[in-house]
Design a protein around this motif. Structure first.
Motif, PDB file in Angstrom:
ATOM      1  N   GLY A 149      55.061 -65.325  77.402  1.00  0.00           N
ATOM      2  CA  GLY A 149      53.451 -64.623  77.596  1.00  0.00           C
ATOM      3  C   GLY A 149      53.337 -65.398  78.967  1.00  0.00           C
ATOM      4  O   GLY A 149      54.453 -65.470  79.351  1.00  0.00           O
ATOM      5  N   LYS A 150      51.971 -65.414  79.132  1.00  0.00           N
ATOM      6  CA  LYS A 150      51.682 -65.022  80.445  1.00  0.00           C
ATOM      7  C   LYS A 150      50.398 -66.278  79.892  1.00  0.00           C
ATOM      8  O   LYS A 150      49.499 -65.972  79.117  1.00  0.00           O
ATOM      9  N   TRP A 151      50.094 -67.154  81.196  1.00  0.00           N
ATOM     10  CA  TRP A 151      48.677 -67.756  81.197  1.00  0.00           C
ATOM     11  C   TRP A 151      48.070 -67.677  82.559  1.00  0.00           C
ATOM     12  O   TRP A 151      48.244 -67.669  83.954  1.00  0.00           O
ATOM     13  N   LEU A 152      46.614 -67.376  81.639  1.00  0.00           N
ATOM     14  CA  LEU A 152      45.650 -66.760  82.225  1.00  0.00           C
ATOM     15  C   LEU A 152      44.377 -67.943  82.249  1.00  0.00           C
ATOM     16  O   LEU A 152      44.236 -68.451  81.061  1.00  0.00           O
ATOM     17  N   TYR A 178      47.014 -77.129  81.552  1.00  0.00           N
ATOM     18  CA  TYR A 178      48.968 -77.438  82.289  1.00  0.00           C
ATOM     19  C   TYR A 178      49.140 -78.707  82.771  1.00  0.00           C
ATOM     20  O   TYR A 178      48.584 -79.347  83.494  1.00  0.00           O
ATOM     21  N   SER A 179      50.064 -79.573  81.745  1.00  0.00           N
ATOM     22  CA  SER A 179      50.455 -80.999  81.989  1.00  0.00           C
ATOM     23  C   SER A 179      50.471 -81.237  83.267  1.00  0.00           C
ATOM     24  O   SER A 179      50.648 -82.323  84.067  1.00  0.00           O
ATOM     25  N   GLY A 180      50.549 -80.096  84.434  1.00  0.00           N
ATOM     26  CA  GLY A 180      51.060 -80.639  85.829  1.00  0.00           C
ATOM     27  C   GLY A 180      49.426 -80.218  86.539  1.00  0.00           C
ATOM     28  O   GLY A 180      49.069 -80.385  87.842  1.00  0.00           O
ATOM     29  N   VAL A 185      47.965 -69.791  86.872  1.00  0.00           N
ATOM     30  CA  VAL A 185      47.362 -68.562  86.677  1.00  0.00           C
ATOM     31  C   VAL A 185      48.475 -67.921  86.969  1.00  0.00           C
ATOM     32  O   VAL A 185      48.278 -66.849  87.794  1.00  0.00           O
ATOM     33  N   GLY A 186      48.840 -66.836  85.772  1.00  0.00           N
ATOM     34  CA  GLY A 186      49.507 -65.956  86.243  1.00  0.00           C
ATOM     35  C   GLY A 186      50.609 -66.548  85.914  1.00  0.00           C
ATOM     36  O   GLY A 186      51.363 -65.572  85.767  1.00  0.00           O
ATOM     37  N   VAL A 187      51.230 -67.448  85.196  1.00  0.00           N
ATOM     38  CA  VAL A 187      52.384 -67.719  85.510  1.00  0.00           C
ATOM     39  C   VAL A 187      53.459 -66.993  84.319  1.00  0.00           C
ATOM     40  O   VAL A 187      52.356 -67.058  83.049  1.00  0.00           O
TER      41      VAL A 187
END
Length: 161
Positions: A148-151, A130-132, A141-143
């Motif tokens: 879609g979601k990022w896990l 993640y760039s941040g 996690v879970g965003v």
């Protein structure tokens, strides 16, 4: 002596344009300096203990993510406008290295269209950062973003929410 300064208010359109320009410049600067955004010759993936448990991270300790919209060994983020700018692919020009706690048999890479570098995968999940993020942050996690979601992933290649 009393000194008075006059200020002028910018027209709404000009103020919005300046704000948008500042946002674009900030994003470009973040992406230019985002670790993991470019191809590393031989990235290492390892396991680290975090608030969500033991998860995969890069050699510099940044959390790696799986995108739920991706298929097995298929990157779909690359087809969504702006996605890889916010979620840079973990890329390599050589075989990735399995660090502490990582199963080398689950570590691989996939060829990306129109790219010389390959994207690192784990248990068939294309990997991203993640760039941040800086370090093993788990705030994202879970965003849900870009459809879609990022896990996070554990050492068995199972997603962590």
């Amino acid at each position: 002596m009393n000194v008075m300064f006059r200020t002028r208010k910018l027209p709404t359109g000009a103020a919005l344009a300046l704000t948008a320009l500042a946002t674009v410049i900030t994003l470009v600067l973040v992406l230019m300096h985002a670790p993991g955004a470019g191809a590393k010759s031989r990235p290492t993936v390892k396991v680290a203990q975090t608030m969500v448990g033991k998860i995969l991270v890069t050699s510099s300790g940044r959390t790696v993510y799986a995108f739920t919209k991706d298929g097995r060994n298929t990157d779909r983020c690359i087809t969504v406008s702006g996605c890889t700018g916010v979620w840079p692919m973990l890329t390599t020009s050589k075989k990735p290295t399995a660090g502490a706690g990582v199963k080398a048999s689950l570590l691989g890479s996939i060829k990306l269209p129109h790219r010389t570098a390959r994207q690192v995968t784990y248990a068939g999940h294309p990997l991203y950062t993640y760039s941040g993020d800086s370090g093993p942050a788990t705030d994202y996690v879970g965003v849900s973003q870009f459809g879609g979601k990022w896990l996070a992933l554990n050492a068995s290649g199972v997603t962590v929410k």
